[in-house]
Design a protein around this motif. Sequence first.
Motif, PDB file in Angstrom:
ATOM      1  N   ILE A 196       0.842  -1.197   0.000  1.00 53.08           N
ATOM      2  CA  ILE A 196       0.000   0.000   0.000  1.00 53.08           C
ATOM      3  C   ILE A 196       0.877   1.247   0.000  1.00 53.08           C
ATOM      4  O   ILE A 196       2.009   1.225   0.497  1.00 53.08           O
ATOM      5  CB  ILE A 196      -0.944  -0.005   1.229  1.00 53.08           C
ATOM      6  N   PHE A 197       0.358   2.307  -0.597  1.00 57.20           N
ATOM      7  CA  PHE A 197       1.009   3.615  -0.576  1.00 57.20           C
ATOM      8  C   PHE A 197       0.230   4.526   0.362  1.00 57.20           C
ATOM      9  O   PHE A 197      -0.997   4.640   0.256  1.00 57.20           O
ATOM     10  CB  PHE A 197       1.032   4.239  -1.976  1.00 57.20           C
ATOM     11  N   ILE A 198       0.935   5.196   1.257  1.00 54.59           N
ATOM     12  CA  ILE A 198       0.315   6.179   2.143  1.00 54.59           C
ATOM     13  C   ILE A 198       0.776   7.558   1.694  1.00 54.59           C
ATOM     14  O   ILE A 198       1.970   7.872   1.737  1.00 54.59           O
ATOM     15  CB  ILE A 198       0.692   5.931   3.611  1.00 54.59           C
ATOM     16  N   THR A 199      -0.164   8.378   1.255  1.00 55.66           N
ATOM     17  CA  THR A 199       0.143   9.718   0.770  1.00 55.66           C
ATOM     18  C   THR A 199      -0.518  10.754   1.666  1.00 55.66           C
ATOM     19  O   THR A 199      -1.239  10.411   2.610  1.00 55.66           O
ATOM     20  CB  THR A 199      -0.349   9.910  -0.674  1.00 55.66           C
ATOM     21  N   ASN A 200      -0.304  12.011   1.345  1.00 56.99           N
ATOM     22  CA  ASN A 200      -0.892  13.083   2.143  1.00 56.99           C
ATOM     23  C   ASN A 200      -2.396  13.217   1.927  1.00 56.99           C
ATOM     24  O   ASN A 200      -3.064  13.960   2.649  1.00 56.99           O
ATOM     25  CB  ASN A 200      -0.201  14.415   1.837  1.00 56.99           C
ATOM     26  N   THR A 201      -2.957  12.512   0.956  1.00 57.96           N
ATOM     27  CA  THR A 201      -4.410  12.548   0.746  1.00 57.96           C
ATOM     28  C   THR A 201      -5.081  11.220   1.075  1.00 57.96           C
ATOM     29  O   THR A 201      -6.281  11.072   0.853  1.00 57.96           O
ATOM     30  CB  THR A 201      -4.742  12.919  -0.712  1.00 57.96           C
ATOM     31  N   GLY A 202      -4.326  10.261   1.577  1.00 58.76           N
ATOM     32  CA  GLY A 202      -4.910   8.975   1.922  1.00 58.76           C
ATOM     33  C   GLY A 202      -4.048   7.819   1.455  1.00 58.76           C
ATOM     34  O   GLY A 202      -2.933   8.008   0.956  1.00 58.76           O
ATOM     35  N   ALA A 203      -4.580   6.618   1.607  1.00 57.80           N
ATOM     36  CA  ALA A 203      -3.859   5.403   1.235  1.00 57.80           C
ATOM     37  C   ALA A 203      -4.420   4.843  -0.065  1.00 57.80           C
ATOM     38  O   ALA A 203      -5.631   4.894  -0.310  1.00 57.80           O
ATOM     39  CB  ALA A 203      -3.969   4.368   2.348  1.00 57.80           C
ATOM     40  N   TYR A 204      -3.529   4.299  -0.893  1.00 53.52           N
ATOM     41  CA  TYR A 204      -3.928   3.777  -2.200  1.00 53.52           C
ATOM     42  C   TYR A 204      -3.225   2.451  -2.470  1.00 53.52           C
ATOM     43  O   TYR A 204      -2.053   2.272  -2.117  1.00 53.52           O
ATOM     44  CB  TYR A 204      -3.572   4.766  -3.317  1.00 53.52           C
ATOM     45  N   GLN A 205      -3.952   1.551  -3.113  1.00 49.28           N
ATOM     46  CA  GLN A 205      -3.346   0.325  -3.599  1.00 49.28           C
ATOM     47  C   GLN A 205      -2.469   0.646  -4.810  1.00 49.28           C
ATOM     48  O   GLN A 205      -2.724   1.618  -5.528  1.00 49.28           O
ATOM     49  CB  GLN A 205      -4.435  -0.676  -4.003  1.00 49.28           C
ATOM     50  N   PRO A 206      -1.441  -0.160  -5.068  1.00 51.11           N
ATOM     51  CA  PRO A 206      -0.594   0.094  -6.244  1.00 51.11           C
ATOM     52  C   PRO A 206      -1.385   0.144  -7.551  1.00 51.11           C
ATOM     53  O   PRO A 206      -1.043   0.911  -8.458  1.00 51.11           O
ATOM     54  CB  PRO A 206       0.381  -1.089  -6.227  1.00 51.11           C
ATOM     55  N   SER A 207      -2.445  -0.642  -7.649  1.00 47.08           N
ATOM     56  CA  SER A 207      -3.234  -0.676  -8.880  1.00 47.08           C
ATOM     57  C   SER A 207      -4.011   0.611  -9.126  1.00 47.08           C
ATOM     58  O   SER A 207      -4.511   0.840 -10.230  1.00 47.08           O
ATOM     59  CB  SER A 207      -4.212  -1.853  -8.843  1.00 47.08           C
TER      60      SER A 207
END
Length: 363
Positions: free
Chosen positions: A334-345
């Motif tokens: 998972i990626f955690i960014t400043n706008t939330g978490a996202y799956q690689p896909s």
Amino acid sequence: MEEVALKQWLAPWPKISAQLSNLLVGLKRRQITGSYETSRKTTELVRSILGTVRWTHARQLMDNIRLLGRVLVKAIPQELAIGNVIRRVLFIIREEYLNAVKTLSSQTQSQLSLGTILTPGTEADYTTPIKELKQSVMEGVSELMDEIENLHVSIAEQAMEYIHAKYVTTFSLPPFISCSCSEVILTYGMSTSVEEFLKAAAKKRQFKVIVVESAPLLHGQASAHRLAESGIDTTLIPDSAVFALMARVNKVVIPAVAVVANGGLIAESGIQNIALAAKKFCVPVVCVAGLFKVHLDSSTSLCPLFPHDVDVLNELIDVLNPVNDYVPPEFVTIFITNTGAYQPSYIYRLLTEYYSPQDYQLV
């Protein structure tokens, strides 16, 4: 030639010209380094240009912003965040222009939209002068500036959701990691985003951190020292010990130089080995990165080489010592960014939300 043309454009505004020159010198001399600092300085310059320099319409502004982007990227090609920020600014200009046109004339906007649908690849010409455009674009760029400046805080606020206090174990840890029930987190090198993420979690969570020292630059040593000073139980290990300890790790938290469209990431050299070991032992890999690191390309050109001195007698030997690694998306959980978490896909969707296809190439 492009740098000369850019300075000629900004010549009537000495303060802006001086700001540009200082930024270029800082980038070329490596006085300004790191994705966060370069993106912040780039956004500051763009905001100053928007507030000071006169321009007639959006097309003229976008052409000059593209020129600025090419000059800055040429000054330090390996810093991908600069091009990403310029693309975000161009997206803001396009979006605000179309919104302004829609407000002024719904009929004109309908014709533009219909033409775009019926003729793929076409777009508005952006040459209609709009009085309110400057203010709305400046507000959009100011929001981008706030997003970058508050990046670490926004990421750190999500730490509690991904770091837990306790776990159940059926094996004993090495004596230098005296832990009976706390979660064990492994990280690599030094990253402000990762550091703030872990410090925020440590306020209400009890866990252990293993820091890989990241040879040859050894940034991990400084990171381990800073984490230990903040009261986190920290252990520093050499790169060669990663595989041996991975079975004892509950989670891997790593930074990224860039997050590419397919969900992979460009990261500091050595992180690919960590991702491979984590995959082997089914350990989740969490990548912490700001949205300005989402990039379009995933080619090997994004992984430059360290300079390496070779003995004169062995001058025919090619020594490859990459600065960065490419980590495929299947190795990232998972990626955690400043706008939330996202799956690689989902990363490819972020490109359409924050960049315009017309600006993928800054030419």
